[in-house]
Design a protein around this motif. Structure first.
Motif, short mmCIF file in Angstrom:
data_model
loop_
_atom_site.label_atom_id
_atom_site.label_comp_id
_atom_site.label_asym_id
_atom_site.label_seq_id
_atom_site.Cartn_x
_atom_site.Cartn_y
_atom_site.Cartn_z
N ILE A 1 0.50 19.71 27.60
CA ILE A 1 0.52 18.31 27.15
C ILE A 1 1.76 17.61 27.73
O ILE A 1 1.68 16.49 28.24
CB ILE A 1 0.51 18.21 25.61
N THR A 2 2.92 18.29 27.68
CA THR A 2 4.17 17.71 28.20
C THR A 2 4.03 17.36 29.68
O THR A 2 4.45 16.28 30.12
CB THR A 2 5.34 18.69 27.98
N GLN A 3 3.42 18.27 30.44
CA GLN A 3 3.21 18.00 31.87
C GLN A 3 2.35 16.75 32.05
O GLN A 3 2.69 15.86 32.84
CB GLN A 3 2.51 19.18 32.53
N ASP A 4 1.25 16.69 31.30
CA ASP A 4 0.35 15.54 31.41
C ASP A 4 1.04 14.24 31.00
O ASP A 4 0.80 13.19 31.60
CB ASP A 4 -0.90 15.75 30.54
N VAL A 5 1.91 14.32 29.98
CA VAL A 5 2.64 13.13 29.53
C VAL A 5 3.53 12.61 30.66
O VAL A 5 3.51 11.41 30.97
CB VAL A 5 3.49 13.44 28.27
N PHE A 6 4.28 13.49 31.30
CA PHE A 6 5.20 13.02 32.35
C PHE A 6 4.46 12.57 33.62
O PHE A 6 4.96 11.71 34.34
CB PHE A 6 6.28 14.06 32.63
N ILE A 7 3.30 13.14 33.88
CA ILE A 7 2.48 12.66 35.00
C ILE A 7 2.05 11.22 34.70
O ILE A 7 2.12 10.34 35.56
CB ILE A 7 1.22 13.56 35.21
N LYS A 8 1.66 10.98 33.46
CA LYS A 8 1.24 9.64 33.03
C LYS A 8 2.43 8.68 33.08
O LYS A 8 2.29 7.54 33.56
CB LYS A 8 0.70 9.70 31.60
N VAL A 9 3.58 9.13 32.59
CA VAL A 9 4.79 8.28 32.61
C VAL A 9 5.11 7.91 34.06
O VAL A 9 5.37 6.74 34.37
CB VAL A 9 5.99 9.02 31.96
N HIS A 10 5.04 8.88 34.96
CA HIS A 10 5.34 8.63 36.38
C HIS A 10 4.38 7.62 36.98
O HIS A 10 4.79 6.70 37.69
CB HIS A 10 5.28 9.96 37.14
N SER A 11 3.09 7.78 36.67
CA SER A 11 2.10 6.89 37.30
C SER A 11 2.05 5.51 36.66
O SER A 11 1.64 4.55 37.31
CB SER A 11 0.72 7.55 37.29
N GLN A 12 2.45 5.41 35.39
CA GLN A 12 2.33 4.12 34.70
C GLN A 12 3.67 3.41 34.48
O GLN A 12 3.70 2.38 33.82
CB GLN A 12 1.63 4.33 33.35
N LEU A 13 4.72 3.97 35.05
CA LEU A 13 6.06 3.40 34.83
C LEU A 13 6.15 1.94 35.29
O LEU A 13 6.80 1.11 34.66
CB LEU A 13 7.11 4.26 35.54
N LYS A 14 5.43 1.65 36.41
CA LYS A 14 5.46 0.28 36.93
C LYS A 14 4.72 -0.68 35.99
O LYS A 14 4.95 -1.88 35.99
CB LYS A 14 4.81 0.25 38.32
N MET B 1 16.00 3.06 36.36
CA MET B 1 16.08 4.43 35.85
C MET B 1 15.10 5.33 36.62
O MET B 1 13.92 5.00 36.71
CB MET B 1 15.72 4.44 34.35
N THR B 2 15.61 6.42 37.17
CA THR B 2 14.73 7.28 37.98
C THR B 2 13.88 8.18 37.07
O THR B 2 14.21 8.38 35.90
CB THR B 2 15.54 8.18 38.92
N PHE B 3 12.82 8.72 37.67
CA PHE B 3 11.92 9.58 36.91
C PHE B 3 12.65 10.81 36.38
O PHE B 3 12.43 11.24 35.25
CB PHE B 3 10.73 9.99 37.78
N GLU B 4 13.55 11.36 37.19
CA GLU B 4 14.28 12.56 36.77
C GLU B 4 15.16 12.27 35.54
O GLU B 4 15.23 13.09 34.62
CB GLU B 4 15.13 13.11 37.92
N VAL B 5 15.78 11.11 35.53
CA VAL B 5 16.62 10.73 34.38
C VAL B 5 15.76 10.58 33.12
O VAL B 5 16.12 11.04 32.04
CB VAL B 5 17.40 9.42 34.68
N ILE B 6 14.59 9.93 33.31
CA ILE B 6 13.67 9.75 32.18
C ILE B 6 13.25 11.11 31.64
O ILE B 6 13.22 11.35 30.44
CB ILE B 6 12.44 8.90 32.60
N TYR B 7 12.95 12.03 32.58
CA TYR B 7 12.53 13.38 32.17
C TYR B 7 13.66 14.07 31.40
O TYR B 7 13.44 14.60 30.31
CB TYR B 7 12.14 14.21 33.40
N GLN B 8 14.87 14.03 31.97
CA GLN B 8 16.00 14.73 31.33
C GLN B 8 16.29 14.17 29.93
O GLN B 8 16.69 14.90 29.04
CB GLN B 8 17.26 14.63 32.20
N THR B 9 16.09 12.88 29.76
CA THR B 9 16.39 12.25 28.47
C THR B 9 15.31 12.54 27.41
O THR B 9 15.63 12.63 26.22
CB THR B 9 16.50 10.70 28.64
N HIS B 10 14.07 12.68 27.85
CA HIS B 10 12.98 12.73 26.86
C HIS B 10 12.18 14.03 26.80
O HIS B 10 11.33 14.17 25.93
CB HIS B 10 12.01 11.58 27.10
N HIS B 11 12.42 14.98 27.72
CA HIS B 11 11.51 16.14 27.79
C HIS B 11 11.53 16.99 26.52
O HIS B 11 10.49 17.48 26.08
CB HIS B 11 11.79 16.99 29.03
#
Lengths: 80, 169
Positions: free
Chosen positions: B31-44, B1-11
Motif C-alpha cells: 500500500i505504501t508503495q502504491d501511495v507514493f506512486i500516486k503522490v509522485h504522479s499526482q503532485l502536479k 519540494m522534491t519527491f525524495e523530501v516528501i518521501y522522507q517526511t511522510h513514509h
C-alpha cells in the motif's frame, strides 16, 4: 471501552527499512521511462502501415497502366 | 519540494497508517508503495486546498480501503467457487493478525480488537484508527476525513457502540 482504546494507543510505530525507498524509486523510474516493449510495438505498427501503404500504391499504379492500355484498345475498336 | 523530501517526511506515517488497516507488514508495504506512486504522479495536480500531510493521509486511507476491498473480492470469489451451495460467510480480510507494532503479550487482545475494528464500516473504522491509534485531534481527524467535527463526533459515537457490541459477542 476506555481499556480497549488504551490498548490501541500503546501500539508502537515501526520504522520502514532503508531499502524501501529504492523499491519505490525503481517503480517511479519505471513509470517515467518508456519500455522497450512499447517502443517495439509502436515501431511494428508503423512498419505495417508503411508496408500496406506501399503495396496499395504499387497496385494502384499497375491498375492505372492496365486501364490506359484497355482504353486505347477500346477506342480503336469503337472507331472502326 | 522534491519527491525524495516528501518521501522522507511522510513514509513512516504512511506505512504505520496502512498497517493499522491491514495488520500485515507485506500488505502495508505494498500500500505504501502504491501511495507514493500516486503522490509522485499526482503532485502536479495537488491544489493546496489542504496541507500536503492531509492530502497524503487521504490518499493512504483510500488506498488502504481499496486494497482491503480488492482482497476481499478475491477471497469472496474463491470462496463462492468452492462452497457455492453452502450458506457459509467468507472469512473477512485480513485473516491473520500480524501487526509488528504490537507487543507479544498484547497480541491476543489486540487481535480480538482489530478483528472487531475490521468489521466496522469504512468511516467508523477510519475514525477509530485516526482518533485512538494515531492519536489525532478531532479537528485534524475531521479535516483528513473531509467532514465537520459534529459529523465526526456522530460517526465516532456509532463506532464506539458497534465496537462494544462486537467485542461483547
Amino acid at each position: 471501552m476506555e481499556q480497549v482504546f488504551s490498548q490501541l494507543s500503546k501500539i508502537k510505530q515501526i520504522e520502514p527499512s532503508e531499502s524501501f525507498y529504492l523499491k519505490i524509486d525503481q517503480r517511479v523510474r519505471g513509470l517515467e521511462t518508456v519500455s522497450y516493449l512499447w517502443v517495439s510495438v509502436a515501431a511494428g505498427i508503423l512498419m505495417a502501415i508503411f508496408s500496406i501503404e506501399f503495396f496499395i500504391t504499387l497496385e494502384k499504379n499497375q491498375n492505372a497502366s492496365l486501364t490506359q492500355v484497355i482504353i486505347k484498345t477500346n477506342n480503336l475498336l469503337y472507331n472502326e | 519540494m522534491t519527491f525524495e523530501v516528501i518521501y522522507q517526511t511522510h513514509h513512516k506515517m504512511v506505512l504505520n497508517l496502512a498497517l493499522h488497516y491491514v495488520q500485515q507488514l507485506e500488505d502495508a508495504e505494498e500500500i505504501t508503495q502504491d501511495v507514493f506512486i500516486k503522490v509522485h504522479s499526482q503532485l502536479k495536480l495537488f491544489r493546496k486546498e489542504s496541507s500536503l500531510k492531509t492530502w497524503i493521509y487521504r490518499i493512504t486511507i483510500n488506498q488502504a480501503l481499496d486494497f482491503i476491498k480488492s482482497r476481499q473480492a478475491k477471497k469472496n470469489s474463491i470462496f463462492q467457487r468452492l462452497f457455492s451451495l453452502s450458506d457459509l460467510q467468507p472469512p473477512l480480510y485480513p485473516v491473520n493478525f500480524n501487526h509488528p507494532g504490537v507487543d507479544m503479550e498484547q497480541k491476543e487482545a489486540c487481535a480480538k480488537i482489530f478483528s472487531a475494528i475490521n468489521k466496522l464500516p469504512d468511516q467508523q473504522k477510519t475514525a477509530i484508527i485516526l482518533l485512538k491509534i494515531e492519536q489525532k485531534t478531532q479537528q485534524e481527524t475531521a479535516e483528513i476525513m473531509g467532514i465537520s467535527v459534529k459529523a465526526l463526533e456522530s460517526i465516532f459515537y456509532r463506532a464506539k457502540i458497534k465496537l462494544s457490541q462486537l467485542l461483547n459477542r
